[in-house]
Design a protein around this motif. Structure first.
Motif, short mmCIF file in Angstrom:
data_model
loop_
_atom_site.label_atom_id
_atom_site.label_comp_id
_atom_site.label_asym_id
_atom_site.label_seq_id
_atom_site.Cartn_x
_atom_site.Cartn_y
_atom_site.Cartn_z
N THR A 269 0.05 3.75 1.85
CA THR A 269 0.09 4.09 3.28
C THR A 269 1.37 3.53 3.91
O THR A 269 2.08 4.24 4.63
CB THR A 269 -1.16 3.56 4.00
OG1 THR A 269 -2.31 4.14 3.41
CG2 THR A 269 -1.13 3.89 5.48
N TYR A 270 1.66 2.26 3.63
CA TYR A 270 2.88 1.65 4.17
C TYR A 270 4.12 2.38 3.65
O TYR A 270 5.07 2.63 4.39
CB TYR A 270 2.96 0.17 3.82
CG TYR A 270 4.33 -0.41 4.08
CD1 TYR A 270 4.77 -0.62 5.38
CD2 TYR A 270 5.20 -0.70 3.04
CE1 TYR A 270 6.05 -1.12 5.64
CE2 TYR A 270 6.47 -1.20 3.29
CZ TYR A 270 6.89 -1.41 4.58
OH TYR A 270 8.14 -1.89 4.83
N SER B 195 0.82 -1.21 0.00
CA SER B 195 0.00 0.00 0.00
C SER B 195 0.85 1.27 0.00
O SER B 195 2.01 1.27 0.42
CB SER B 195 -0.92 0.02 1.23
OG SER B 195 -0.17 0.25 2.41
N GLU C 63 -7.76 3.24 0.26
CA GLU C 63 -6.95 2.59 -0.77
C GLU C 63 -7.60 1.31 -1.25
O GLU C 63 -7.66 1.03 -2.44
CB GLU C 63 -5.56 2.25 -0.22
CG GLU C 63 -4.58 3.37 -0.29
CD GLU C 63 -3.18 2.89 0.02
OE1 GLU C 63 -2.57 2.21 -0.83
OE2 GLU C 63 -2.68 3.21 1.11
N LEU D 283 -4.93 5.44 10.27
CA LEU D 283 -4.20 4.69 9.25
C LEU D 283 -5.07 3.59 8.64
O LEU D 283 -5.00 3.32 7.45
CB LEU D 283 -2.92 4.12 9.85
CG LEU D 283 -1.91 5.20 10.25
CD1 LEU D 283 -0.80 4.61 11.10
CD2 LEU D 283 -1.35 5.90 9.04
N MET E 276 3.64 9.95 9.11
CA MET E 276 2.47 9.05 9.05
C MET E 276 2.50 8.03 10.18
O MET E 276 1.46 7.65 10.69
CB MET E 276 2.42 8.32 7.70
CG MET E 276 1.97 9.16 6.55
SD MET E 276 0.22 9.58 6.61
CE MET E 276 -0.51 8.05 6.08
N ARG F 27 -2.69 7.69 -6.75
CA ARG F 27 -1.52 8.05 -5.94
C ARG F 27 -0.26 7.57 -6.65
O ARG F 27 -0.24 6.50 -7.24
CB ARG F 27 -1.59 7.40 -4.57
CG ARG F 27 -2.45 8.14 -3.60
CD ARG F 27 -2.32 7.51 -2.25
NE ARG F 27 -2.83 8.40 -1.23
CZ ARG F 27 -2.83 8.11 0.05
NH1 ARG F 27 -2.36 6.96 0.47
NH2 ARG F 27 -3.30 8.94 0.92
N TYR G 158 -7.85 5.77 -3.91
CA TYR G 158 -6.53 6.37 -4.11
C TYR G 158 -5.80 5.78 -5.31
O TYR G 158 -4.59 5.73 -5.34
CB TYR G 158 -5.66 6.15 -2.87
CG TYR G 158 -6.05 6.97 -1.67
CD1 TYR G 158 -6.71 8.19 -1.80
CD2 TYR G 158 -5.74 6.54 -0.40
CE1 TYR G 158 -7.06 8.93 -0.69
CE2 TYR G 158 -6.08 7.28 0.71
CZ TYR G 158 -6.73 8.47 0.56
OH TYR G 158 -7.06 9.20 1.66
N ASP H 76 -7.30 5.18 6.20
CA ASP H 76 -6.53 5.47 5.00
C ASP H 76 -6.39 4.21 4.15
O ASP H 76 -6.56 4.24 2.93
CB ASP H 76 -5.15 6.02 5.38
CG ASP H 76 -4.52 6.85 4.29
OD1 ASP H 76 -5.23 7.70 3.71
OD2 ASP H 76 -3.33 6.66 4.04
N LEU H 77 -6.11 3.08 4.79
CA LEU H 77 -6.03 1.81 4.07
C LEU H 77 -7.37 1.44 3.44
O LEU H 77 -7.41 0.92 2.32
CB LEU H 77 -5.60 0.68 5.02
CG LEU H 77 -4.13 0.61 5.37
CD1 LEU H 77 -3.90 -0.46 6.43
CD2 LEU H 77 -3.29 0.34 4.15
#
Length: 76
Positions: A39-40, A37, A65, A58, A50, A73, A70, A61-62
């Motif tokens: 995010t990661y 991801s 995704e 978080l 983050m 991105r 997203y 956010d995942l």
């Protein structure tokens, strides 16, 4: 800011587990999704601190995704 690697790994584990429960997917699926991801990527590079965000933030956010919100991105 650099996070302690052990604390960061524990945070990853919590997020992966909670995300799996929330999306009703296996831990393996959650693990695979998380480590691929955006995010990661942001967390692991310390971008925008983050890793300082709450687990709940978080996970949300995942979820964005995961739902494809997203898609545009770009990798950093």
């Amino acid at each position: 800011m650099n996070a302690n690697p052990v604390l960061l790994q524990k945070k990853y584990a919590r997020i992966i587990e909670k995300f799996a429960r929330k999306k009703n997917i296996s831990i393996d699926e959650s693990l695979d999704f998380f480590y691929h991801s955006f995010t990661y990527e942001l967390m692991s590079k310390g971008i925008s601190d983050m890793h300082c965000m709450s687990d709940e933030y978080l996970i949300e956010d995942l979820e964005r995704e995961y739902s494809g919100e997203y898609v545009n991105r770009k990798a950093i």
